[in-house]
Write an enzyme that holds these catalytic residues in place. Structure first.
Site, PDB file in Angstrom:
ATOM      1  N   GLY A   9      -9.370 -18.399  19.205  1.00 17.81           N
ATOM      2  CA  GLY A   9      -8.406 -18.281  18.106  1.00 17.81           C
ATOM      3  C   GLY A   9      -8.860 -17.438  16.933  1.00 17.81           C
ATOM      4  N   GLY A  11     -10.519 -14.540  17.353  1.00 22.47           N
ATOM      5  CA  GLY A  11     -10.712 -13.171  17.825  1.00 22.47           C
ATOM      6  C   GLY A  11      -9.528 -12.268  17.523  1.00 22.47           C
ATOM      7  N   VAL A  13      -6.796 -11.201  19.326  1.00 26.80           N
ATOM      8  CA  VAL A  13      -5.430 -11.649  19.616  1.00 26.80           C
ATOM      9  C   VAL A  13      -5.133 -12.958  18.893  1.00 26.80           C
ATOM     10  CG1 VAL A  13      -3.763 -12.154  21.438  1.00 26.80           C
ATOM     11  CG2 VAL A  13      -5.591 -10.505  21.866  1.00 26.80           C
ATOM     12  N   GLY A  14      -6.128 -13.854  18.811  1.00 22.91           N
ATOM     13  CA  GLY A  14      -5.944 -15.119  18.107  1.00 22.91           C
ATOM     14  C   GLY A  14      -5.545 -14.913  16.660  1.00 22.91           C
ATOM     15  N   TYR A 136     -16.425  -8.978  36.181  1.00 22.36           N
ATOM     16  CA  TYR A 136     -15.404  -9.389  35.213  1.00 22.36           C
ATOM     17  C   TYR A 136     -14.018  -9.353  35.859  1.00 22.36           C
ATOM     18  CZ  TYR A 136     -12.699  -9.473  30.848  1.00 22.36           C
ATOM     19  OH  TYR A 136     -11.817  -9.794  29.846  1.00 22.36           O
ATOM     20  N   LYS A 140     -11.500 -12.661  36.401  1.00 16.19           N
ATOM     21  CA  LYS A 140     -10.157 -12.722  35.824  1.00 16.19           C
ATOM     22  C   LYS A 140      -9.089 -12.877  36.914  1.00 16.19           C
ATOM     23  CE  LYS A 140     -10.419 -12.365  31.271  1.00 16.19           C
ATOM     24  NZ  LYS A 140      -9.851 -13.431  30.423  1.00 16.19           N
ATOM     25  N   PRO A 163      -2.296  -8.004  29.663  1.00 15.19           N
ATOM     26  CA  PRO A 163      -2.075  -6.943  28.675  1.00 15.19           C
ATOM     27  C   PRO A 163      -2.821  -5.658  29.045  1.00 15.19           C
ATOM     28  CG  PRO A 163      -3.579  -8.607  27.804  1.00 15.19           C
ATOM     29  CD  PRO A 163      -3.270  -8.990  29.216  1.00 15.19           C
ATOM     30  N   LYS A 187     -17.287   4.760  15.064  1.00 19.33           N
ATOM     31  CA  LYS A 187     -17.990   6.050  15.086  1.00 19.33           C
ATOM     32  C   LYS A 187     -17.429   7.017  14.035  1.00 19.33           C
ATOM     33  CE  LYS A 187     -19.314   6.169  19.984  1.00 19.33           C
ATOM     34  NZ  LYS A 187     -19.114   6.916  21.244  1.00 19.33           N
ATOM     35  N   TRP A 201     -17.461   9.783  23.960  1.00 21.89           N
ATOM     36  CA  TRP A 201     -18.105   9.688  25.279  1.00 21.89           C
ATOM     37  C   TRP A 201     -17.111  10.097  26.360  1.00 21.89           C
ATOM     38  CZ3 TRP A 201     -21.714   4.798  25.751  1.00 21.89           C
ATOM     39  CH2 TRP A 201     -22.718   4.897  24.791  1.00 21.89           C
TER      40      TRP A 201
END
Length: 314
Positions: A9, A11, A13-14, A136, A140, A163, A187, A201
């Protein structure tokens, strides 16, 4: 009364959901936003304790061990095991405490590496994920597998949303850990401050769909209130809004009014050149939904970062 528990919560999106809910609070809803200070969701006992404490009727599961391409590469085992453990704890706690609906956040990392585009919800399991971040990606994907299994065996309404690349205020702006836009914003800030070259990069040719965290927040709120399918739903901007990394970098430099040298480090990888996702299913449900234009959302994010530089994650 609905008690809606949001993991992760604090972060990106939270925070977005908190901001939208502040202007869209309903009398029959109580929203609880968890951070890592409330519980370590990798530990089963702590996860169950937080569910017992708040007794949620609905859960939005955002928490994850995340990172951009360069943070994940070489750590597939760690990213797989920790995300699997966390997701399993959340799902078991949701089942055991009779949560009415669980909405988990997936990632475009789950898409098959070799596929045709635009990709849609039916194609998620059609081949392995990109080899750079397969740990990862598979962790998911297993959320979708378990959503179906919990529904089949126990009748749970567990679902997921998928998303595209998220960005916005309260993101992680550490260039070695972050996704592409916050990394480039960090950066650009340093290059302007120090009078040095701005380095991108790769070639900048890779095409991406981006979604502003506040737009995604609105869609998450809609999903927890109204979306009734077990099958995942893609939350992505329209196909014509796809932009190259080079284009989005130029939007960032424009927002900073950066006039210095720009260098493309072409010895660095680009990652997948395309990950285009179809939002046809979303548009069937919400044909009128308006996404914030990328340039405008980038400008707002840059302004937030400059204003909150000292406290931003970086």
């Amino acid at each position: 009364k609905k008690v809606i528990l949001v993991t992760g919560g604090s972060g990106l999106v939270g925070n977005g959901i908190q901001k939208i809910i502040n202007g869209d609070q309903r009398e029959d809803e109580e929203w609880i936003f968890l951070s890592s200070k409330d519980a370590n969701l990798l530990i089963k006992e702590e996860t169950f304790a937080v569910f017992e404490k708040y007794k949620p009727t609905h859960v939005i599961h955002l928490a994850a061990l995340v990172g951009g391409l360069y943070a994940i590469m070489g750590k597939n085992c760690e990213f797989f095991r920790k995300n699997m453990k966390m997701n399993d704890n959340i799902m078991e706690a949701s089942h055991k405490t009779k949560v009415k609906k669980l909405v988990s956040c997936l990632s475009s990392s789950i898409f098959p590496h070799k596929t045709s585009y635009p990709i849609d919800e039916t194609m998620v399991h059609d081949g392995p994920p990109h080899p750079s971040f397969f740990g990862y990606g598979y962790a998911k994907r297993m959320v979708d597998v378990l959503n179906k299994a919990y529904n089949e065996e126990y009748g749970c309404l567990f679902t997921s949303v998928l998303p595209c690349n998220i960005f916005g205020p309260h993101d992680n702006f550490n260039p070695l850990q972050s996704q592409v836009i916050p990394g480039l914003i960090s950066k650009a800030y340093e290059a302007k401050k120090n009078g040095t070259a701005f380095e991108i990069w790769g070639t900048g040719a890779a095409q991406r769909q981006f979604i502003y965290s506040l737009d995604l927040a609105k869609l998450f709120i809609w999903a927890v209130r109204s979306y009734q399918e077990i099958e995942p739903i893609i939350f992505a901007s329209d196909l014509e809004d796809e932009v190259s990394i080079k284009d989005v970098a130029m939007m960032i430099l424009e927002a900073f009014e950066f006039k210095g040298e720009v260098k493309f480090l072409t010895d660095k990888g680009d990652g997948p050149l395309k990950k285009t996702a179809s939002n046809a299913k979303l548009r069937k449900y919400l044909p009128q939904f308006q996404f914030t234009p990328t340039r405008e959302a980038v400008r707002e994010t840059v302004e937030w970062y400059v204003k909150n530089y000292d406290s931003a994650r970086k």
